[in-house]
Motif scaffolding. Structure first.
Motif, mmCIF file in Angstrom:
data_model
loop_
_atom_site.group_PDB
_atom_site.id
_atom_site.type_symbol
_atom_site.label_atom_id
_atom_site.label_comp_id
_atom_site.label_asym_id
_atom_site.label_seq_id
_atom_site.Cartn_x
_atom_site.Cartn_y
_atom_site.Cartn_z
ATOM 1 N N TYR A 446 -0.398 0.554 -5.528
ATOM 2 C CA TYR A 446 1.250 0.437 -5.004
ATOM 3 C C TYR A 446 1.646 0.936 -3.748
ATOM 4 O O TYR A 446 2.510 1.087 -3.471
ATOM 5 N N LEU A 447 0.784 1.704 -3.360
ATOM 6 C CA LEU A 447 0.938 2.341 -1.968
ATOM 7 C C LEU A 447 -0.741 1.601 -0.742
ATOM 8 O O LEU A 447 -1.005 2.092 -0.347
ATOM 9 N N PRO A 448 -0.961 0.256 -0.636
ATOM 10 C CA PRO A 448 -1.313 -0.474 0.090
ATOM 11 C C PRO A 448 -0.862 -0.521 1.894
ATOM 12 O O PRO A 448 0.484 0.645 2.221
ATOM 13 N N LYS A 449 -1.693 -0.381 2.708
ATOM 14 C CA LYS A 449 -1.234 -0.397 3.805
ATOM 15 C C LYS A 449 -0.221 -1.283 4.171
ATOM 16 O O LYS A 449 0.351 -1.450 5.462
ATOM 17 N N ASN A 450 -0.944 -2.780 3.868
ATOM 18 C CA ASN A 450 0.052 -3.825 3.886
ATOM 19 C C ASN A 450 -0.076 -4.808 2.079
ATOM 20 O O ASN A 450 -0.168 -4.206 1.904
ATOM 21 N N GLU A 451 1.509 -5.094 2.606
ATOM 22 C CA GLU A 451 2.062 -5.590 1.377
ATOM 23 C C GLU A 451 1.038 -7.412 1.663
ATOM 24 O O GLU A 451 1.998 -8.273 1.344
ATOM 25 N N SER A 452 0.264 -7.082 1.083
ATOM 26 C CA SER A 452 -0.503 -8.590 0.876
ATOM 27 C C SER A 452 -0.259 -9.557 -0.421
ATOM 28 O O SER A 452 -0.117 -10.048 -0.549
ATOM 29 N N SER A 453 0.303 -8.650 -1.722
ATOM 30 C CA SER A 453 0.084 -8.584 -2.872
ATOM 31 C C SER A 453 1.642 -9.583 -3.290
ATOM 32 O O SER A 453 2.720 -9.334 -2.528
#
Length: 596
Positions: A446-453
């Protein structure tokens, strides 16, 4: 000093960060015994010292060879075994002063090099003084405890990294137990997305969980900002403002202003109320009003005359039971009853209703004693439940939170706690005078580099990044725990002061840690793929020098261990038809089956 048993060899090359050492041919053994302790010469990651007058320099062995790296090979006799050491300089001690990181004076050619004994290591690592916690034992000495500076570890933030099965959960539990045991005023909030940690802490922690009988987890919908709430209810993207968005905002503000004088935590001036104010309001009443203006029929045809006193009402309905008002059907011709002219909120009304009816979201839309101003408690009680109680460790078990809500849920929890610390930063009992540690388990999800999900929109990331950038000033420290540091927000990793890196086999993950460590410690970072389970390399502001440490096993353990595959496959099972019916029922209701 050449005759001392600790004598190792002499310096044959010096550069800005490292030296090269030729091991003496006169050393009687590759494993000398010093003060009853067996030492191994030339082990990567071990320490050496170089006396220079009243100054003692310390270094870490980074490579071992039987040929010098910067001298012509033919000047040396071959086949002497591991004769040459590359040593990274790390710090110094002047006289009887404490060890200090960094090197101000460099050795010269032919200076003596000695083995570092346990007594020397204690100079480097210090004793269990005030403001420290024991993280584990040094890998080169089972008798040497390694301590972390608690202030820097918490307020300069930290990260626990490691591949699956490397011991992350055990390390996290060990650190938290040390904090709780040694510091009676400590406060920790652990965001546990997989429900692993309650088994490790038992009565030492207060666990909040969805549908729990004793401590149910509630996160009131009205504590969301307008961007969060409108995104969750109707899919509104931040920054957009269609006519229906404006109408939704106006409805939220009106309901919050109506309740501003009825708050249990103290009334609020309505002039300060916005759509983002954490003020309770009746969301079912809001849906009911939207539904009514869309579906009402009137005795008048023109929009300006379609007022409530002109409604063709048959039954009022019940907002709390999500029963809409019922009206006489509108006619198809130019006679009464006339269809409502207000259809702006048609799509939004249906989306809101579907959210309110979905039982998976009850922990937000039916938040027990926190629903609205008629309920028993206000948000002050929620904060007290989370961060001020006898156990001092709060575990927020998000195991049953729907996947599409993890992002907003973690973001909202983080923002509520941060805001309470920010606005109370000068109070005696909280803020700067009583800091708090927030721990984020499985952070890569839930703390990714970018919001791909499709279900990750950055609400959690932005809230946690704010702590990593500004939390120190208001007494909020953070720790992320992850198996994929290469997928974590770069802003978060850039603000991490201390890394506890367990075994990392993925090259990109290892490179992330390596790039965050001092340049002269790259050789130590190369050991990451070969670390044993429960062994970590610790680097950063909370420790004097990067170190390889063994972390003891916590009992009882977090429930993150592997299934007992062989034991299970040796059994014979009798499976009945109702067993899988129970699974399907739990699946459909999004509720885990209870053990037994």
């Amino acid at each position: 000093m050449i005759n001392e048993i600790t004598y190792l060899g002499k310096v044959i090359n010096v550069n800005s960060s490292s030296i090269e050492v030729e091991i003496s041919r006169d050393i009687p053994s590759a494993t000398p015994i010093i003060n009853g302790r067996l030492y191994k010469l030339g082990q990567i990651g071990t320490f050496v010292k170089i006396p220079v007058g009243g100054l003692t320099l310390f270094g870490i062995v980074s490579s071992v060879s039987n040929t010098p790296s910067l001298i012509e090979v033919n000047k040396y006799e071959p086949d002497y075994g591991s004769r040459f050491l590359q040593v990274q300089l790390i710090g110094e001690q002047l006289g009887g002063d404490v060890f200090k990181k960094g090197v101000g004076t460099y050795p010269t050619i032919n200076d003596e090099v000695h083995i570092v004994t346990e007594d020397d290591l204690r100079i480097i690592y210090g004793d269990h003084s005030a403001g420290t916690i024991e993280i584990g034992k040094h890998s080169s000495s089972e008798n040497l405890p390694v301590y972390l500076d608690l202030h820097n570890f918490i307020l300069r933030h930290s990260a626990i990294l490691g591949s699956t099965g490397s011991g992350k959960s055990n390390t996290t539990a060990h650190i938290l137990k040390r904090i709780l045991n040694d510091y009676p005023g400590s406060r920790v909030v652990l965001v546990d997305t997989h429900g692993e940690y309650s088994s490790a802490f038992g009565t030492e922690a207060k666990v909040f969980k969805i549908n729990d009988d004793q401590s149910p987890l509630y996160i009131p919908f009205w504590a969301m900002s307008f961007d969060e709430l409108s995104f969750f209810l109707v899919g509104r993207q931040a920054g957009s403002e269609k006519p229906e968005d404006k109408k939704l905002r106006e409805a939220v503000v009106k309901l919050k202003k109506d309740n501003a004088s009825r708050l249990k935590a103290g009334n609020v001036n309505v002039d300060f109320v916005t759509a983002d104010s954490p003020i309770p309001f009746d969301i079912r009443k809001m849906w009911y009003d939207f539904n009514r203006e869309i579906n009402a029929t009137y005795s008048e045809a023109t929009a300006d005359k379609q007022t409530k006193d002109k409604e063709e009402l048959e039954a009022e309905g019940d907002p709390q039971k999500l029963i809409p008002a019922r009206f006489k059907p509108y006619s198809m011709g130019a006679v009464a009853p006339f269809k409502s002219k207000e259809q702006t909120m048609y799509a939004y009304e249906m989306k809101i209703l579907s959210r309110l009816k979905d039982t998976r979201f009850d922990f937000m839309f039916n938040p027990g004693d926190f629903y609205d101003t008629t309920s028993k408690h206000d948000i002050d009680q929620l904060l007290r439940d989370w961060i001020d109680h006898a156990q001092r460790l709060t575990i927020l078990d998000l195991n049953e939170v729907p996947f599409e809500l993890i992002d907003i849920t973690v973001g909202l929890i983080t923002r509520l706690i941060f805001d309470s610390m920010y606005w109370g930063r000068h109070e005696d009992y909280t803020g700067r005078n009583r800091a708090i540690l927030m721990v984020f388990e499985e952070a890569h999800s839930y703390l990714p580099k970018n919001e791909s999900s499709s279900h990750i929109y950055g609400y959690a990331r932005r809230s946690v990044e704010k702590i990593y950038k500004e939390g120190r000033k208001f007494g909020v420290g953070a720790m992320v725990v992850t198996q994929r540091p290469s997928e974590i927000s770069e802003t978060i990793l850039a603000q991490v002061g201390t890394f506890v890196a367990l075994r990392l086999t993925n090259s990109s993950d290892k490179n992330n840690v390596q790039s965050a460590s001092p340049n002269n410690m790259n050789s130590l970072m190369e050991l990451l793929p070969s670390l044993r389970i429960g062994e970590a390399i610790i680097v950063g502001e909370a420790i004097n020098i990067p170190s390889r440490v063994r972390i003891e096993l916590v009992e009882p353990r977090p429930s993150s261990n592997d299934p007992k595959l062989v034991e299970g496959w040796r059994k014979k099972f009798t499976v009945k038809a109702e067993h899988y019916k129970n699974i399907v029922k739990a699946w459909r209701e999004q509720k885990h089956l209870k053990k037994g």
